[in-house]
Design a protein around this motif. Sequence first.
Motif, short mmCIF file in Angstrom:
data_model
loop_
_atom_site.label_atom_id
_atom_site.label_comp_id
_atom_site.label_asym_id
_atom_site.label_seq_id
_atom_site.Cartn_x
_atom_site.Cartn_y
_atom_site.Cartn_z
N ASP A 175 -0.64 -0.11 6.66
CA ASP A 175 -1.82 0.13 5.45
C ASP A 175 -1.01 1.64 4.69
O ASP A 175 -0.98 2.33 3.91
CB ASP A 175 -3.02 0.57 5.56
CG ASP A 175 -3.88 -0.33 5.84
OD1 ASP A 175 -4.70 -0.99 5.72
OD2 ASP A 175 -4.40 0.20 7.51
N GLN A 176 0.20 2.26 5.38
CA GLN A 176 0.79 2.52 4.80
C GLN A 176 1.81 2.51 3.49
O GLN A 176 1.61 4.09 2.45
CB GLN A 176 2.19 3.52 5.85
CG GLN A 176 2.02 4.18 7.29
CD GLN A 176 2.93 3.85 7.78
OE1 GLN A 176 4.61 3.71 7.31
NE2 GLN A 176 3.06 4.49 8.91
N TRP A 177 2.20 2.01 3.03
CA TRP A 177 2.79 1.57 1.31
C TRP A 177 1.26 1.17 0.57
O TRP A 177 1.55 2.10 -0.48
CB TRP A 177 3.47 -0.07 1.34
CG TRP A 177 4.84 0.48 1.61
CD1 TRP A 177 5.20 -0.41 3.15
CD2 TRP A 177 5.61 0.54 1.69
NE1 TRP A 177 6.35 -0.18 3.25
CE2 TRP A 177 6.76 0.76 2.14
CE3 TRP A 177 5.70 1.46 0.03
CZ2 TRP A 177 8.33 0.81 2.27
CZ3 TRP A 177 7.11 1.89 -0.33
CH2 TRP A 177 8.53 1.63 1.07
N ARG A 178 0.54 0.92 1.26
CA ARG A 178 -0.87 1.05 0.14
C ARG A 178 -1.55 2.65 -0.51
O ARG A 178 -1.75 2.95 -1.38
CB ARG A 178 -2.26 0.44 0.29
CG ARG A 178 -3.85 0.58 0.28
CD ARG A 178 -3.53 0.43 -1.38
NE ARG A 178 -4.97 0.48 -2.11
CZ ARG A 178 -4.86 0.15 -3.44
NH1 ARG A 178 -4.26 0.47 -4.18
NH2 ARG A 178 -5.69 -0.07 -4.12
N LEU A 179 -1.49 3.71 1.46
CA LEU A 179 -1.48 4.93 0.61
C LEU A 179 -0.88 5.65 0.53
O LEU A 179 -1.41 6.80 -1.01
CB LEU A 179 -1.91 5.63 2.57
CG LEU A 179 -2.05 6.87 2.78
CD1 LEU A 179 -3.83 7.11 2.45
CD2 LEU A 179 -2.27 7.72 4.05
N ARG A 180 0.31 5.61 0.34
CA ARG A 180 1.54 5.75 -0.56
C ARG A 180 1.69 5.42 -1.82
O ARG A 180 1.23 6.43 -2.83
CB ARG A 180 2.86 5.87 0.14
CG ARG A 180 4.26 6.44 -1.39
CD ARG A 180 4.98 5.71 -1.20
NE ARG A 180 5.95 6.47 -2.35
CZ ARG A 180 7.25 7.40 -1.73
NH1 ARG A 180 7.39 7.65 -0.46
NH2 ARG A 180 7.89 7.71 -2.63
N ASP A 181 0.88 4.59 -2.45
CA ASP A 181 0.35 4.01 -3.99
C ASP A 181 -0.76 4.81 -4.80
O ASP A 181 -1.29 5.32 -5.89
CB ASP A 181 -0.18 2.59 -4.37
CG ASP A 181 1.42 1.91 -3.15
OD1 ASP A 181 2.53 2.47 -3.74
OD2 ASP A 181 1.73 0.41 -3.55
N LEU A 182 -1.81 4.91 -3.75
CA LEU A 182 -2.65 5.33 -3.97
C LEU A 182 -2.31 7.75 -4.27
O LEU A 182 -2.86 7.56 -5.20
CB LEU A 182 -3.93 5.85 -2.99
CG LEU A 182 -4.49 3.99 -2.91
CD1 LEU A 182 -5.39 4.42 -1.75
CD2 LEU A 182 -5.18 3.50 -4.47
N LEU A 183 -1.81 7.93 -2.88
CA LEU A 183 -1.77 9.28 -3.42
C LEU A 183 -0.55 9.99 -4.43
O LEU A 183 -0.29 10.48 -4.05
CB LEU A 183 -1.37 9.50 -1.40
CG LEU A 183 -2.12 9.41 -0.98
CD1 LEU A 183 -1.80 10.01 0.47
CD2 LEU A 183 -3.11 10.84 -1.30
N SER A 184 -0.07 8.61 -4.62
CA SER A 184 1.56 8.66 -5.90
C SER A 184 1.05 9.19 -7.24
O SER A 184 2.15 9.94 -7.56
CB SER A 184 2.53 8.01 -6.24
OG SER A 184 3.36 7.60 -4.26
#
Length: 520
Positions: A175-184
């Motif tokens: 889920d790393q890419w999804r997490l990056r999208d949210l936090l970015s």
Amino acid sequence: MARDSLGRALYNPALLERGACGRDAVIRAPLLARLIDDLERDRGVGSPQHHLLIGPRGSGKTFVLRALGHTLEDDPGLADDWIPLTFPEAQYDVAWPSDLWTNCLDYLAIGLARRGRPAEAEEIRAALAELPHDDEVTRAEEAYRLLLDESEALGRRFVLLIDNLDVVIDRLKADQWRLRDLLSTEHRLVIIGASARAIEETYRYDAAFYDFFRIHELRQLRADAVADLLPRLGPPGAAEAVAALTAARPGVLPALAALLGGQPRTLSLLADGLVAGYRAPAPLVSAVLDPLTPAFQARVDRLAPQAQRVAHALATAWHPARASDIATRTRLPINSVSAQLTRLTKDGIVEQGQHLPSPRLGYYLGDRLFALWFLMRCGQPHRRRLMDVATTLERVYEPLDEAAGASHPLFDAAERLRLGRHGEAMATTLTALSLLSARPARDAWAGLTALMRAAVDLGWTARLRELMAEAWPDGRWVLVDRALEIAALGSTDPLTRTAPELRDAVRRIVGAITKDPQQR
């Protein structure tokens, strides 16, 4: 053990009282100030800036996170904008994205209750209980939305202070890419995390968190600042003990700072040893390493049997070793050794580098304090090697007493060599070397330095190294041998085959026996 005899938390700063945490974090005050300044300038416009602290265990990462959390709570200006959500060091309960968001809500509820707002805390706990359990996607989305709703209701943004962030990122791999999208894009959430190792996902170009965090490396404290820092890290009486030692034996503290590393936890234990009355390098090394046994022994116990054998071989080698060298030491097939080295390197236990002039890589235990502890635990001969080197380092880091060396037989050997009386010089050198202690006195070290200078000036380094190998078959004087090799080659390649904590000492010896001021 969690605390030392003085009641200080060696492994878990969360056990410290608020004031004590702040005092220890002052050692990393410049980093703390940069983080605070960044949060003060963050007006919630544009992409948020996330931060990652990287440093070995004992370097002060957790202290910085704790002190930052206290500052955000206590400073009126910052408290108007931010609420810290302080994660514990252990993140074993994070397996899914929803775990990250529900943990944030848990820590928010705990913080509100501590600030005298129990009703709001209970509301959060009630909302957590209503989240779905069987649908991870829905649970994660609702927990994330609940967290943002709380930010809006409180009129504050959240700083997620996550120790061991590498564990969280690794467990959320899918889920790393999804997490990056949210936090970015979400300016209400800022992560300030810490890790004992570089996180692959932050430096690999195709990884999710490439160029995502601002990296702060917690390097060891400067050796020339150790005497000033020890009283601030140690118990009562540390200032007096440091002053007395510096006056009587000026080489001890810089030598131990080079050998053991200038990390806050190390210096705190060193200060304890000074207050206990130790003054010589050998007992002070033990005073630092012995209290770390529970943590380091647990690290060894977690390794698989073959990995333990490889780690043992690396520890007893001390200096970087090639895979073939480790295979010889362990009597394991080279393929098994290579597989273990790959795994240990990935886990951050082993590091690799050049091993010149060989084209092969050299491997060594990355945590050098752990490596020295392991070496000390591998039996009396290895413990003696460590203590002998610690004593020699005192001579390297103290002012050279050339007047004392003038009466030593090695100085006489140097004079005979300069007069061209090579036969007499060889005989005198071999006799003097065979009598030389592995822990040399000042006059012996000054005489040996004079002999090395003469050997370098007259192109006699190869013969001197042969005589040293004959007199000291146990290789106890590897620092001197490396320095002579560098002086003869005019190249620093031999440093790649030298333990990282000893490289500065070798450079200093080279500077003392050559005309190269850059090595001094």
